[in-house]
Design a protein around this motif. Structure first.
Motif, PDB file in Angstrom:
ATOM      1  N   LYS A 138       0.864  -1.076   0.102  1.00  0.00           N
ATOM      2  CA  LYS A 138      -0.040   0.051   0.023  1.00  0.00           C
ATOM      3  C   LYS A 138       0.991   1.280   0.069  1.00  0.00           C
ATOM      4  CE  LYS A 138      -1.960   1.442   3.889  1.00  0.00           C
ATOM      5  NZ  LYS A 138      -1.557   2.349   4.373  1.00  0.00           N
ATOM      6  N   GLU A 139       0.442   2.161  -0.671  1.00  0.00           N
ATOM      7  CA  GLU A 139       1.112   3.301  -0.966  1.00  0.00           C
ATOM      8  C   GLU A 139       0.126   4.380  -0.755  1.00  0.00           C
ATOM      9  OE1 GLU A 139       3.707   4.180  -4.109  1.00  0.00           O
ATOM     10  OE2 GLU A 139       4.880   2.209  -4.034  1.00  0.00           O
ATOM     11  N   GLU A 140       0.380   5.414   0.108  1.00  0.00           N
ATOM     12  CA  GLU A 140      -0.701   6.449   0.328  1.00  0.00           C
ATOM     13  C   GLU A 140       0.086   7.879   0.525  1.00  0.00           C
ATOM     14  OE1 GLU A 140      -4.440   7.243   3.654  1.00  0.00           O
ATOM     15  OE2 GLU A 140      -2.741   5.642   3.826  1.00  0.00           O
ATOM     16  N   THR A 141      -0.369   8.681  -0.183  1.00  0.00           N
ATOM     17  CA  THR A 141      -0.032  10.244   0.113  1.00  0.00           C
ATOM     18  C   THR A 141      -1.322  10.805   0.229  1.00  0.00           C
ATOM     19  OG1 THR A 141       0.021  10.881  -2.514  1.00  0.00           O
ATOM     20  CG2 THR A 141       1.869   9.677  -1.451  1.00  0.00           C
ATOM     21  N   ASP A 142      -1.041  12.331   0.261  1.00  0.00           N
ATOM     22  CA  ASP A 142      -2.219  13.028   0.308  1.00  0.00           C
ATOM     23  C   ASP A 142      -3.009  12.980  -1.205  1.00  0.00           C
ATOM     24  OD1 ASP A 142      -2.077  13.640   2.975  1.00  0.00           O
ATOM     25  OD2 ASP A 142      -0.962  15.756   2.553  1.00  0.00           O
ATOM     26  N   GLU A 143      -2.184  12.619  -2.221  1.00  0.00           N
ATOM     27  CA  GLU A 143      -2.667  12.892  -3.620  1.00  0.00           C
ATOM     28  C   GLU A 143      -2.943  11.542  -4.035  1.00  0.00           C
ATOM     29  OE1 GLU A 143       1.043  13.893  -5.008  1.00  0.00           O
ATOM     30  OE2 GLU A 143       0.449  16.033  -5.088  1.00  0.00           O
ATOM     31  N   TYR A 144      -2.666  10.430  -3.502  1.00  0.00           N
ATOM     32  CA  TYR A 144      -3.296   9.004  -3.991  1.00  0.00           C
ATOM     33  C   TYR A 144      -3.226   7.862  -3.114  1.00  0.00           C
ATOM     34  CZ  TYR A 144       1.462   7.515  -4.644  1.00  0.00           C
ATOM     35  OH  TYR A 144       2.901   7.165  -4.324  1.00  0.00           O
ATOM     36  N   ILE A 145      -3.863   6.964  -3.338  1.00  0.00           N
ATOM     37  CA  ILE A 145      -3.819   5.579  -2.715  1.00  0.00           C
ATOM     38  C   ILE A 145      -3.539   4.523  -3.686  1.00  0.00           C
ATOM     39  CG2 ILE A 145      -4.857   3.841  -1.014  1.00  0.00           C
ATOM     40  CD1 ILE A 145      -6.646   6.278  -0.140  1.00  0.00           C
ATOM     41  N   VAL A 146      -2.347   3.627  -3.759  1.00  0.00           N
ATOM     42  CA  VAL A 146      -2.407   2.561  -4.594  1.00  0.00           C
ATOM     43  C   VAL A 146      -2.091   1.267  -3.718  1.00  0.00           C
ATOM     44  CG1 VAL A 146       0.114   2.837  -5.266  1.00  0.00           C
ATOM     45  CG2 VAL A 146      -1.481   1.469  -6.728  1.00  0.00           C
ATOM     46  N   LEU A 147      -2.973   0.084  -3.882  1.00  0.00           N
ATOM     47  CA  LEU A 147      -2.822  -1.032  -3.494  1.00  0.00           C
ATOM     48  C   LEU A 147      -2.479  -2.060  -4.584  1.00  0.00           C
ATOM     49  CD1 LEU A 147      -5.300   0.416  -1.537  1.00  0.00           C
ATOM     50  CD2 LEU A 147      -4.718  -1.729  -0.202  1.00  0.00           C
TER      51      LEU A 147
END
Length: 182
Positions: free
Chosen positions: A38-47
């Protein structure tokens, strides 16, 4: 105990209910599955799950205020740098649903292809059948039988991860859900 994290809620607010995994299943995938990330920033989430020969994108969400700024393309470009086949599933085009049109255009614009020989059907919690489209980005030419076999692996290892515990059934039986058109 029901886990309701902020990232899960954002995904749940955006994706159709029948596409969402149980929150505890997703938490368990993130925390315990060695290939799931899981990568999460204020701009996106990708699993996504990274296997030795391919990447399976489970969910990709660019936050509404960031859409149209190239963030999704940057996320895909980062995954493309792995030089592996990338596979994902998307809802078929629905002329009455602008989101399905936007998503499909986005992936096609980013070099993904429709696996038009793969038929992929799933069942929701009520037993209703729905269709999904398999899309792929090939760093090299790949035949659709190989793509389907990799999608089956994603079904077995990701969609069906502890599925009996959360749903009492497999979410996607790869041998029943996926087939190749002649």
């Amino acid at each position: 105990m029901m886990v309701q994290s902020d990232w899960y809620q954002k995904l749940n607010d955006y994706f159709p209910a029948h596409e969402m995994k149980h929150p505890e299943q997703l938490e368990a995938l993130v925390k315990t599955h060695p290939n799931y990330h899981k990568e999460e920033t204020d701009e996106y989430i990708v699993l996504y799950a990274e296997f030795p020969t391919f990447v399976f994108i489970d969910y990709l969400l660019v936050t509404s205020r960031q859409r149209g700024k190239g963030i999704g393309t940057q996320v895909l470009d980062k995954l493309k740098q792995k030089k592996k086949l990338i596979i994902l599933e998307a809802e078929p085009l629905d002329e009455e649903d602008k989101d399905t049109q936007r998503r499909m255009k986005f992936y096609l614009r980013n070099g993904f292809r429709k696996a038009d020989r793969i038929v992929y059907t799933r069942q929701d919690d009520d037993g209703e059948t729905y269709e999904m489209k398999v899309l792929y980005w090939p760093p090299f030419e790949e035949n659709q039988k190989v793509i389907m076999d990799k999608m089956k692996k994603a079904c077995r290892e990701i969609h069906n991860f502890r599925a009996d515990r959360y749903y009492g059934r497999p979410l996607a039986d790869p041998d029943e859900s996926l087939r190749l058109k002649s």
